[in-house]
Design an enzyme around this catalytic site. Sequence first.
Site, PDB file in Angstrom:
ATOM      1  CB  SER A 138      -0.911  -0.008   1.237  1.00  0.00           C
ATOM      2  OG  SER A 138      -1.692   1.164   1.278  1.00  0.00           O
ATOM      3  N   GLY A 139       0.582   2.175  -0.915  1.00  0.00           N
ATOM      4  CA  GLY A 139       1.337   3.415  -1.002  1.00  0.00           C
ATOM      5  C   GLY A 139       2.561   3.336  -1.880  1.00  0.00           C
TER       6      GLY A 139
ATOM      7  CB  THR B 218      -3.481   4.387  -7.788  1.00  0.00           C
ATOM      8  OG1 THR B 218      -4.121   3.415  -6.954  1.00  0.00           O
ATOM      9  CG2 THR B 218      -4.539   5.227  -8.470  1.00  0.00           C
TER      10      THR B 218
ATOM     11  CG  ASN C 193      -1.372   5.729  -0.225  1.00  0.00           C
ATOM     12  OD1 ASN C 193      -1.045   6.803  -0.728  1.00  0.00           O
ATOM     13  ND2 ASN C 193      -1.872   4.733  -0.937  1.00  0.00           N
TER      14      ASN C 193
ATOM     15  CB  SER D 125      -4.820   4.118   0.661  1.00  0.00           C
ATOM     16  OG  SER D 125      -4.790   2.717   0.734  1.00  0.00           O
ATOM     17  CB  SER D 126      -6.647   1.578  -4.216  1.00  0.00           C
ATOM     18  OG  SER D 126      -6.135   2.451  -5.184  1.00  0.00           O
TER      19      SER D 126
ATOM     20  N   GLY E 283      -2.734  -3.072  -2.159  1.00  0.00           N
ATOM     21  CA  GLY E 283      -1.475  -3.750  -1.887  1.00  0.00           C
ATOM     22  C   GLY E 283      -1.480  -4.460  -0.548  1.00  0.00           C
TER      23      GLY E 283
ATOM     24  CD  GLU F 279      -3.977  -2.068   3.289  1.00  0.00           C
ATOM     25  OE1 GLU F 279      -4.146  -0.981   2.734  1.00  0.00           O
ATOM     26  OE2 GLU F 279      -4.871  -2.672   3.927  1.00  0.00           O
TER      27      GLU F 279
END
Length: 910
Positions: A16-17, A21, A68, A71-72, A299, A301
């Site tokens: 993540s981050g 994206t 992030n 973050s998605s 992602g 985590e």
Amino acid sequence: MKRRSKDTCIVISGESGAGKTEASKYIMQYIAAITNPSQRAEVERVKNILLKSNCVLEAFGNAKTNRNDNSSRFGKYMDINFDFKGDPIGGHINNYLLEKVSHEGFSFFGSPFLKILFVQLLQGGSDQMLRSLHLQKDASAYNYIRAGAQLKVRVLSVKFKAVADAMKVIGFKQEEIQTVYKIVAAILHLGNLKFSVDGDTPLIENGKVVSVIADLLSTKSDMVEKALLFRTVATGRDVIDKQHTEQEATYGRDAFAKAIYERLFCWIVTHINDVIEVKNYDNTIHGKNTVIGVLDIYGFEIFDNNSFEQFCINYCNEKLQQLFIQLVLKQEQEEYQREGIPWKHIDYFNNQIIVDLVEQQHKGIIAILDDACMNVGKVTDEMFLEALNNKLGKHAHFSSRKLCATDKILEFDRDFRIKHYAGDVIYSVTGFIDKNKDTLFQDFKRLMYNSSNPVLKMMWPEGKLSITEVTKRPLTAATLFKNSMIALVDNLASKEPYYVRCIKPNDKKSPQLFDEERCRHQVEYLGLLENVRVRRAGFAYRQTYEKFLHRYKMISEFTWPNHDLPSDKEAVKKLIECCGFQHDVAYGKTKIFIRTPRTLFTLEELHAKMLVRIVLFLQKVWRGTLARLRYKRTRAALTILKYYRRYKVKSYIREVARRFQNVRSMKDYGKHVQWPTPPKVLRRFEEALQTIYHRWRASELIRSIPPKDLPQLRAKVAAMEVLKGHRADIGLQRAWEGNYIALVSASAVINAKKRGKLPMAGVQDTRKLKRKDKYMNVLFSCHVRKVNRFNKVEDRAIFITDRHLYKMDPMKQYKVMKTIPLYNLIGLSVSNGKDQLVVFHTKDNKDLIVCLFSKQPPNDSRIGELVGVLASHFKRSVLAGTAAIYFIGEAEKFGYLNPLRIHVPLVHVV
């Protein structure tokens, strides 16, 4: 994709981050930049929608976390469809597991996945819009986002406007966009509802908020209040309303808010798909439709308190890592061994055991969780953890405090640990049962289905079911997610995958800091080292001999267009030797392996050069074929045209012969017979044929005329040829007497004698003239009025023989006043009016100007007779030379000063 017409996909992975994206945005921008060189409007529309969809989905599905800023909180797989030219023509988006719950200490809807959208609305919405939604700009006024309101979120009103503009570009109507804002505002207001209990009766303390929610959701306040405080239950034939406790009402409210937002997000994705999907595409007409898939998904985590959502997210990453291992590490090395290529095996971590731990039927964590949710009676999260300990206690990648009593990091009856490929993650079972059941009371579904807003009604189709209808138990959230992940991996495996591995350089969100140890750890858990070792020791490209030969056979004369070698393998060897690349390839049983990309690039350059020559050759052959086809069609058309013309000519001639076969026996010699319409090619022939016919008919008519009338007929014909169209009447309807002086009536003689004049003397004088000049015939004679150059008028007579023209004085017994030999007469001019003006032109320029007159009409006919007689005489006279007949205007008869020499002759009479 364009080179081999093969579907491909891009799998973007990383924690993540790490920038997944952003990488997907660059890919979309790149595709938009290099496609559609012809600027087709439809392709531009599709490209614009594909780019704008990112903006909308980020606003509704992304969040700010401590790790992030964007973050998605959902997974997205987008298929982009391309036509045979490589231009995008549509696409389709699949979304996976929109995160619904909180973590990192935020309150329920303080969860980051809603933070971006809500703050955008509160910060970017106009005052008028916020008033219509009953909102205020202070984010701390709303319970669902209060805990995260103080976070530094880089969201401006500009981004809110960008989202609104993007929705318009995609095709959302204004009323649909307004409905979206109302739903978001209703969720914020739902979080502010407060429940209490008066005895056994549940109450809503701030009832005004219910009215606001009902207004935003286009339903009634009492129905909203009932759905929040009561639950309708069917017991046999009876239907009762069961009161909620304060805890149950709070749970129902939160579940309702989560469900509304999830339905809204799925509706937005469906709306985008309806706009960008490929419509009316026929491969036989438009060519092959190829696809590039782009996977941008959450992602891996690891948080301090990892919930059900992190469990699903990390399971997703395990599946994608296993796909990477399966396609890149495992299958590639197995392929070298299968093809007989010398190869030293490189070890790698196969995480299939972790995937099986989660998804295996009847034994995996998801199966155990589903069993716990289906049990009758009160089932708690602690009971679920106990079931995990009993069934997975001996698994090498699973542990808990009960199984490892000395591990104080784990909490009793709460935590379990999974050893993932990326590291150990501790999960808290708190909320696993409720989140997996994803229970939403049917009362809320019926409430939304009965909304007067058509968009809301569309989002809740199951609300039309009656409370007494028995429905099948829905699949749990974990099972739905597992099934979608299996389908996703199957879809990716069916395409040629390419990987983008994103590395997060630090945890400080700083562009200046590079944590080397952290990056090394990510490289290890992403399997990049093993991948590099396999790629470095292996071959960059491999392809079956048949397909390789199909693409590159034009490079060598031994393989183009077809080879005569024993096998495709031998042909490929010959081709490689011709290019001098035999040191950089290996030959397997069914495939050729190329070690370095440089060799492949060189082959592509040679292929591109030869392709130009082949295209030119094909163009030459095709143009020649087209020219021959056009020639054959033209020759066939000319042949058909020739025979058709011949047929039309024969048909016309036959028709003419049929119509005129008996004209000789007809009274009018066929004058009444109508000529058939000739084809265009015979129009001049028809004119000639009609001329021949008219001459024949004239000859037949002339043959029937007595010989004594022929001279007069010739004179009339001559007058007709000269004067037709210039004078109204030329006397063709009466007999021409010619010598009018000799036609003196008896009464005229008697009257002349009484006056003492002898008009007969004039006749006697003409006889003397005949004896003197020895003329044969009198052509014309008539009384005239002479006009001299002084414009004086006198009565005279003209007497024209075949040798001379005489001017006489009728008052002096027709005494000859002037004699003009006819050979001295060079022309005659007459007017086209009623004045009877006649000018006789002579060689010595002493022209004679007279006006014919007669006491008996028609006077006009004598001009025609005079012209016809002279013209007929000159046509028969060899000695006359050339004479011309002119015409002058009526207005020019007076003031005559010898202008007639300049007039152009209209008719030449020889």
